[in-house]
Structure formats: C-alpha cells, structure tokens
Design a protein around this motif. Structure first.
Motif, PDB file in Angstrom:
ATOM      1  N   SER A   1      44.659  57.265  32.280  1.00 26.22           N
ATOM      2  CA  SER A   1      44.720  57.141  30.828  1.00 26.22           C
ATOM      3  C   SER A   1      44.673  58.534  30.207  1.00 26.22           C
ATOM      4  O   SER A   1      43.815  59.349  30.548  1.00 26.22           O
ATOM      5  CB  SER A   1      43.541  56.301  30.333  1.00 26.22           C
TER       6      SER A   1
ATOM      7  N   TYR B   1      39.649  52.324  31.161  1.00 26.90           N
ATOM      8  CA  TYR B   1      40.092  50.937  31.050  1.00 26.90           C
ATOM      9  C   TYR B   1      39.928  50.277  32.420  1.00 26.90           C
ATOM     10  O   TYR B   1      40.149  50.910  33.454  1.00 26.90           O
ATOM     11  CB  TYR B   1      41.551  50.860  30.594  1.00 26.90           C
TER      12      TYR B   1
ATOM     13  N   ALA C   1      44.757  48.798  29.257  1.00 21.41           N
ATOM     14  CA  ALA C   1      45.192  50.079  28.694  1.00 21.41           C
ATOM     15  C   ALA C   1      46.480  49.898  27.892  1.00 21.41           C
ATOM     16  O   ALA C   1      46.629  50.467  26.802  1.00 21.41           O
ATOM     17  CB  ALA C   1      45.396  51.094  29.819  1.00 21.41           C
TER      18      ALA C   1
ATOM     19  N   ALA D   1      47.319  52.580  24.824  1.00 19.18           N
ATOM     20  CA  ALA D   1      46.893  53.897  25.294  1.00 19.18           C
ATOM     21  C   ALA D   1      48.026  54.542  26.092  1.00 19.18           C
ATOM     22  O   ALA D   1      48.711  53.861  26.862  1.00 19.18           O
ATOM     23  CB  ALA D   1      45.655  53.764  26.168  1.00 19.18           C
TER      24      ALA D   1
ATOM     25  N   VAL E   1      49.495  56.150  29.152  1.00 16.93           N
ATOM     26  CA  VAL E   1      49.056  56.151  30.550  1.00 16.93           C
ATOM     27  C   VAL E   1      50.150  56.727  31.449  1.00 16.93           C
ATOM     28  O   VAL E   1      51.332  56.661  31.133  1.00 16.93           O
ATOM     29  CB  VAL E   1      48.695  54.728  31.042  1.00 16.93           C
TER      30      VAL E   1
END
Length: 137
Positions: free
Chosen positions: A58, A64, A70, A75, A77
C-alpha cells in the motif's frame, strides 16, 4: 481499393497470422489458468500458505488486511503478486514455444529432403558420364 484489400486478405500470410494470433491468445488463457489454478497454489503452499494474488504494498501508508480492502478504500497499491504470476505465465509460454520449436527443428533435420537424395547421381552414372566425356575428346 476494395479489390486490393481482398487480394491482401486472401494472401496466405495474413490468414496464417490471424490463425496464429487466435491460437496464441487461447494458449495464453490455458497457461494463465494453469498458473493461477495449479502452479501458484502449490508454490504458495511450499512457501507457507502464501497467496500470491494477495501480495501487495500500500502506497498510502495504511495497513490493509487484504487486497480487496485496499482497493475498496481506493488506496494506491503495487500488486507485485500479480506481477510474479505474470512472469511465471511468460516463462511457461516461452518454455512451451521453445520445446515445440526444438521438436520441429529435430524433425526437420532428421528427414533429408527428397530433392537432395534424388539430386546426387549414383557412382555408376558419374562413371558413365566420365567415359562419355573422355570419348568425346
């Protein structure tokens, strides 16, 4: 222009290329299924139960529990597990293509072409030609 296009499509090269692309895409799906369904679970178990599809980093600094959470949080990633699976897909496809070409080349080199065998005259024919040529002189 239409007649030129028809002539272009009717060439064997274009049709052969189209067939190769379709077969290659299908073969890629088969290898992906093999890697995702058989090879990666075995490799994951050998590495202590790791699921490669869930390996990610992440970039927002939060932790997460899994990739789905995630992605749900939007987010950013890096899914390096998917990258590892893609590399294994590529290596398997390259290996199979190498083995197929190796077998093809062995078959091609073991059977001598009929033209080469028929092109060389027998020793008797060569001798008769030499006699003929010497009699002409």
């Amino acid at each position: 222009m239409i007649s030129e296009f028809k002539e272009f499509i009717a060439r064997g090269n274009v049709v052969d290329l189209a067939i190769a692309v379709v077969i290659g895409a299908s073969f890629g799906k088969i290898v992906t299924a093999l890697v995702d369904g058989i090879i990666m679970p075995v490799v994951g178990m050998a590495m202590g139960g790791v699921d490669f599809s869930q390996l990610f980093v992440s970039l927002d600094g939060n932790d997460y529990a899994n990739l789905a959470l995630a992605q749900e949080a939007a987010a950013p990633v890096i899914t390096y597990g998917a990258f590892i699976q893609t590399i294994i897909d590529f290596l398997l496809i390259a290996l199979v293509i190498f083995l197929m070409l190796r077998g093809y080349n062995r078959l091609r080199h073991t059977a001598p072409p009929a033209e080469e065998a028929a092109a060389e005259p027998s020793e008797e024919v060569v001798l008769l030609r030499e006699i003929r040529d010497s009699l002409r002189r």
